[in-house]
Design a protein around this motif. Structure first.
Motif, PDB file in Angstrom:
ATOM      1  N   THR A  88       0.652  -0.984  -0.247  1.00 51.63           N
ATOM      2  CA  THR A  88      -0.032   0.362  -0.041  1.00 51.63           C
ATOM      3  C   THR A  88       1.235   1.175  -0.314  1.00 51.63           C
ATOM      4  OG1 THR A  88      -1.411  -1.493   0.501  1.00 51.63           O
ATOM      5  CG2 THR A  88      -1.933   1.416   0.886  1.00 51.63           C
ATOM      6  N   LEU A  89       0.511   2.138  -0.701  1.00 57.86           N
ATOM      7  CA  LEU A  89       1.246   2.972  -0.849  1.00 57.86           C
ATOM      8  C   LEU A  89       0.010   4.243  -1.343  1.00 57.86           C
ATOM      9  CD1 LEU A  89       3.879   4.410  -2.092  1.00 57.86           C
ATOM     10  CD2 LEU A  89       3.516   4.826  -3.746  1.00 57.86           C
ATOM     11  N   ALA A  90       0.482   5.111   0.193  1.00 53.43           N
ATOM     12  CA  ALA A  90      -0.551   5.996   0.116  1.00 53.43           C
ATOM     13  C   ALA A  90       0.602   7.356   0.688  1.00 53.43           C
ATOM     14  CB  ALA A  90      -1.645   5.829   1.675  1.00 53.43           C
ATOM     15  N   GLY A  91      -0.707   8.504   0.880  1.00 54.15           N
ATOM     16  CA  GLY A  91       0.460  10.072   0.991  1.00 54.15           C
ATOM     17  C   GLY A  91      -1.043  11.119   0.829  1.00 54.15           C
ATOM     18  N   ARG A  92       0.119  12.111   1.071  1.00 56.66           N
ATOM     19  CA  ARG A  92      -0.730  13.573   0.208  1.00 56.66           C
ATOM     20  C   ARG A  92       0.129  14.139  -0.970  1.00 56.66           C
ATOM     21  NH1 ARG A  92       0.301  18.748   2.777  1.00 56.66           N
ATOM     22  NH2 ARG A  92      -1.500  20.100   2.446  1.00 56.66           N
ATOM     23  N   ILE A  93      -0.018  14.797  -1.776  1.00 53.67           N
ATOM     24  CA  ILE A  93       0.173  15.627  -3.000  1.00 53.67           C
ATOM     25  C   ILE A  93      -0.691  16.740  -3.009  1.00 53.67           C
ATOM     26  CG2 ILE A  93      -1.340  14.850  -5.090  1.00 53.67           C
ATOM     27  CD1 ILE A  93       2.414  14.687  -4.882  1.00 53.67           C
ATOM     28  N   PHE A  94       1.014  17.465  -2.816  1.00 51.03           N
ATOM     29  CA  PHE A  94       0.138  19.451  -3.058  1.00 51.03           C
ATOM     30  C   PHE A  94       1.076  19.610  -3.956  1.00 51.03           C
ATOM     31  CE2 PHE A  94       2.852  19.048  -0.361  1.00 51.03           C
ATOM     32  CZ  PHE A  94       3.228  20.088   0.589  1.00 51.03           C
ATOM     33  N   ASP A  95       0.426  21.207  -4.320  1.00 50.84           N
ATOM     34  CA  ASP A  95       2.279  21.976  -5.455  1.00 50.84           C
ATOM     35  C   ASP A  95       1.871  23.265  -4.274  1.00 50.84           C
ATOM     36  OD1 ASP A  95       2.696  24.101  -7.349  1.00 50.84           O
ATOM     37  OD2 ASP A  95       1.181  23.522  -8.256  1.00 50.84           O
ATOM     38  N   PRO A  96       3.325  23.937  -4.412  1.00 46.38           N
ATOM     39  CA  PRO A  96       3.605  24.689  -3.258  1.00 46.38           C
ATOM     40  C   PRO A  96       3.332  25.731  -3.811  1.00 46.38           C
ATOM     41  CG  PRO A  96       5.154  22.561  -3.497  1.00 46.38           C
ATOM     42  CD  PRO A  96       4.323  22.705  -4.531  1.00 46.38           C
ATOM     43  N   ALA A  97       3.291  26.024  -5.239  1.00 45.77           N
ATOM     44  CA  ALA A  97       2.923  26.851  -6.315  1.00 45.77           C
ATOM     45  C   ALA A  97       1.893  27.198  -5.885  1.00 45.77           C
ATOM     46  CB  ALA A  97       3.759  27.219  -7.035  1.00 45.77           C
ATOM     47  N   GLY A  98       0.627  26.867  -5.686  1.00 48.09           N
ATOM     48  CA  GLY A  98      -0.612  26.315  -5.491  1.00 48.09           C
ATOM     49  C   GLY A  98      -1.355  26.516  -6.559  1.00 48.09           C
ATOM     50  N   ARG A  99      -0.547  26.460  -8.179  1.00 48.18           N
ATOM     51  CA  ARG A  99      -1.663  25.927  -9.042  1.00 48.18           C
ATOM     52  C   ARG A  99      -2.433  25.001  -8.750  1.00 48.18           C
ATOM     53  NH1 ARG A  99      -0.347  29.490 -12.915  1.00 48.18           N
ATOM     54  NH2 ARG A  99      -0.787  28.245 -14.270  1.00 48.18           N
ATOM     55  N   TYR A 100      -2.411  24.248  -8.433  1.00 51.75           N
ATOM     56  CA  TYR A 100      -2.744  22.362  -8.293  1.00 51.75           C
ATOM     57  C   TYR A 100      -3.618  22.661  -6.476  1.00 51.75           C
ATOM     58  CZ  TYR A 100      -2.354  21.616 -13.097  1.00 51.75           C
ATOM     59  OH  TYR A 100      -1.548  22.355 -14.611  1.00 51.75           O
ATOM     60  N   LEU A 101      -5.099  21.713  -6.444  1.00 50.04           N
ATOM     61  CA  LEU A 101      -5.426  21.743  -5.795  1.00 50.04           C
ATOM     62  C   LEU A 101      -4.717  20.515  -4.755  1.00 50.04           C
ATOM     63  CD1 LEU A 101      -9.055  22.715  -6.638  1.00 50.04           C
ATOM     64  CD2 LEU A 101      -7.235  23.722  -5.119  1.00 50.04           C
ATOM     65  N   PRO A 102      -4.654  20.300  -3.659  1.00 47.83           N
ATOM     66  CA  PRO A 102      -4.092  19.434  -2.776  1.00 47.83           C
ATOM     67  C   PRO A 102      -4.496  17.835  -3.155  1.00 47.83           C
ATOM     68  CG  PRO A 102      -4.704  20.511  -1.286  1.00 47.83           C
ATOM     69  CD  PRO A 102      -4.767  21.048  -2.554  1.00 47.83           C
ATOM     70  N   ARG A 103      -4.097  17.405  -3.058  1.00 48.61           N
ATOM     71  CA  ARG A 103      -5.862  15.954  -2.558  1.00 48.61           C
ATOM     72  C   ARG A 103      -4.900  14.728  -2.220  1.00 48.61           C
ATOM     73  NH1 ARG A 103      -6.422  11.461  -7.483  1.00 48.61           N
ATOM     74  NH2 ARG A 103      -7.047  10.116  -5.437  1.00 48.61           N
ATOM     75  N   VAL A 104      -4.933  13.855  -1.818  1.00 48.41           N
ATOM     76  CA  VAL A 104      -4.942  12.210  -1.306  1.00 48.41           C
ATOM     77  C   VAL A 104      -4.962  11.210  -1.682  1.00 48.41           C
ATOM     78  CG1 VAL A 104      -5.295  11.238   1.360  1.00 48.41           C
ATOM     79  CG2 VAL A 104      -5.561  13.521   1.514  1.00 48.41           C
ATOM     80  N   PHE A 105      -4.576  10.485  -1.430  1.00 45.62           N
ATOM     81  CA  PHE A 105      -4.593   9.362  -2.511  1.00 45.62           C
ATOM     82  C   PHE A 105      -4.136   7.753  -1.607  1.00 45.62           C
ATOM     83  CE2 PHE A 105      -0.069  10.309  -2.375  1.00 45.62           C
ATOM     84  CZ  PHE A 105       0.837   9.572  -2.674  1.00 45.62           C
ATOM     85  N   SER A 106      -4.605   7.071  -2.201  1.00 43.16           N
ATOM     86  CA  SER A 106      -3.997   5.668  -1.674  1.00 43.16           C
ATOM     87  C   SER A 106      -4.641   4.878  -3.050  1.00 43.16           C
ATOM     88  CB  SER A 106      -4.928   4.793  -0.575  1.00 43.16           C
ATOM     89  OG  SER A 106      -4.506   3.718   0.372  1.00 43.16           O
ATOM     90  N   VAL A 107      -3.185   4.007  -3.241  1.00 46.56           N
ATOM     91  CA  VAL A 107      -2.724   2.993  -4.264  1.00 46.56           C
ATOM     92  C   VAL A 107      -2.339   1.455  -3.989  1.00 46.56           C
ATOM     93  CG1 VAL A 107      -2.631   4.729  -6.625  1.00 46.56           C
ATOM     94  CG2 VAL A 107      -0.558   3.485  -4.740  1.00 46.56           C
ATOM     95  N   THR A 108      -2.306   1.105  -4.508  1.00 44.15           N
ATOM     96  CA  THR A 108      -1.990  -0.586  -4.079  1.00 44.15           C
ATOM     97  C   THR A 108      -0.574  -1.225  -5.189  1.00 44.15           C
ATOM     98  OG1 THR A 108      -3.958  -2.390  -3.233  1.00 44.15           O
ATOM     99  CG2 THR A 108      -1.805  -3.533  -4.448  1.00 44.15           C
ATOM    100  N   ALA A 109       0.435  -0.510  -4.887  1.00 47.21           N
ATOM    101  CA  ALA A 109       1.578  -0.895  -5.996  1.00 47.21           C
ATOM    102  C   ALA A 109       2.468  -2.119  -5.522  1.00 47.21           C
ATOM    103  CB  ALA A 109       2.910   0.578  -5.655  1.00 47.21           C
TER     104      ALA A 109
END
Length: 260
Positions: A88-109
Motif C-alpha cells: 500500500t502506498l498512501a499519502g498527500r500530493i500538493f503544489d507549493p506554488a498553489g496552481r493545483y489543488l491538493p489531494r489524498v491518495f491510496s493505491v496498491t503498488a
C-alpha cells in the motif's frame, strides 16, 4: 580500446510509478496532460525500504530489499521485471506554488510498471484561464447551513449537435470556489443559439477546508436547480461559447448542494 571485465551486476527494478495528470485537460487519462508544476509528495504509508524519485509529472518507486546481484552482466531473463508482491502506498500530493489543488491518495503498488497509476489533480481557481470556448464559475455551499462545500468535483456534459457530447471536470477549492473553462468547445453552428448541458457533482458533506480529500472517496450529491427550488443529481443549463456564466441555485447567491 580498453576492455572492462564485469564481475557482478546489481539489478534494481522500479516497483511502480504514479503519473500526476491534470484532470481538467481531457476526458480520458490517456489524453490528459501531465502536470509540469513541481509537486510535493508526503507519504503516510509505505514500506520502510522504499526509495522515491519525484520528477515533473511522475513519481517512481523502488524497493531496496528487492535488488539482486548476479555474476557478470545480467541476461535478458534476469533483467525482466517480476513482481515480488504488492504494497500500500498512501499519502498527500500538493503544489507549493498553489496552481493545483491538493489531494489524498491510496493505491496498491508493486505490480504495475511500466503502466503505473494515473492520479488526477485539478487546477486551483487562480490558475484557470478561459479561452473562446467560455466556461462557468460557481461557489458550492451546503443547502443546510450555507457554508462552503470544499473539494467537491463537478462534471459538466455538453451536447454538441452532430459531434455527440463533451465532458469537462473541475474541483472546488477550500472555499467552495470553482472555475471551469470549456477549452475544447467549438463555435455554435449556424441557426443554433446555445448548447444544452447538464451538471452533476460528487463530494463529501463532512469535508473541511483544512483537510484535502481522496477523490476516490467522493459520493454523488444533489444540486439545487437554477430555475426551481427542487434538487436533483443532474441539473440543466445552457452554454454559449465565449460566455462565462455564473451558476447559482434559484433564490441563492451560490450553487446549493445536499446529500442524496
Amino acid at each position: 580500446m580498453r576492455s572492462v571485465n564485469v564481475f557482478e551486476s546489481t539489478i534494481l527494478h522500479a516497483s511502480d510509478q504514479i503519473f500526476w495528470l491534470d484532470g481538467s485537460t481531457e476526458e480520458t487519462t490517456e489524453k490528459m496532460r501531465r502536470i509540469a508544476s513541481q509537486l510535493q509528495l508526503e507519504l503516510t504509508q509505505s514500506p520502510r525500504d522504499l526509495s522515491v524519485r519525484h520528477g515533473s509529472g511522475k513519481t517512481v518507486f523502488w524497493r531496496q530489499s528487492q535488488s539482486t546481484i548476479v555474476d557478470q552482466k545480467p541476461d535478458e531473463p534476469e533483467k525482466t521485471f517480476t513482481s515480488p508482491g504488492t504494497y500500500t502506498l498512501a499519502g498527500r500530493i500538493f503544489d507549493p506554488a498553489g496552481r493545483y489543488l491538493p489531494r489524498v491518495f491510496s493505491v496498491t503498488a508493486g505490480d504495475a510498471p511500466p503502466a503505473g497509476h494515473a492520479l488526477l489533480l485539478y487546477p486551483a481557481p487562480v490558475a484557470v484561464s478561459f479561452n473562446r470556448g467560455g466556461g462557468v464559475r460557481m461557489t458550492l455551499a451546503r443547502d443546510s447551513d450555507d457554508t462552503p462545500l470544499p473539494w467537491a468535483i463537478v462534471t459538466a456534459t455538453i451536447t454538441v449537435p452532430g459531434l455527440g457530447s463533451q465532458t469537462y471536470k473541475g474541483q472546488a477549492d477550500k472555499n467552495g470556489d470553482l472555475l471551469m473553462p470549456f477549452l475544447r468547445l467549438p463555435p455554435l453552428p449556424e441557426g443554433v443559439d446555445d448548447y444544452s448541458a447538464t451538471l452533476s457533482i460528487e463530494g463529501l458533506d463532512g469535508a473541511t477546508p483544512d483537510t484535502p480529500v481522496n477523490p476516490d472517496d467522493l459520493i454523488t450529491m444533489e444540486l439545487g436547480r437554477l430555475d426551481h427550488s427542487n434538487f436533483s443529481q443532474s441539473i440543466g443549463f445552457e452554454v454559449v461559447p465565449g460566455d462565462i456564466s455564473t451558476l447559482r441555485s434559484d433564490g441563492r447567491n451560490f450553487l446549493a448542494v445536499k446529500p442524496v
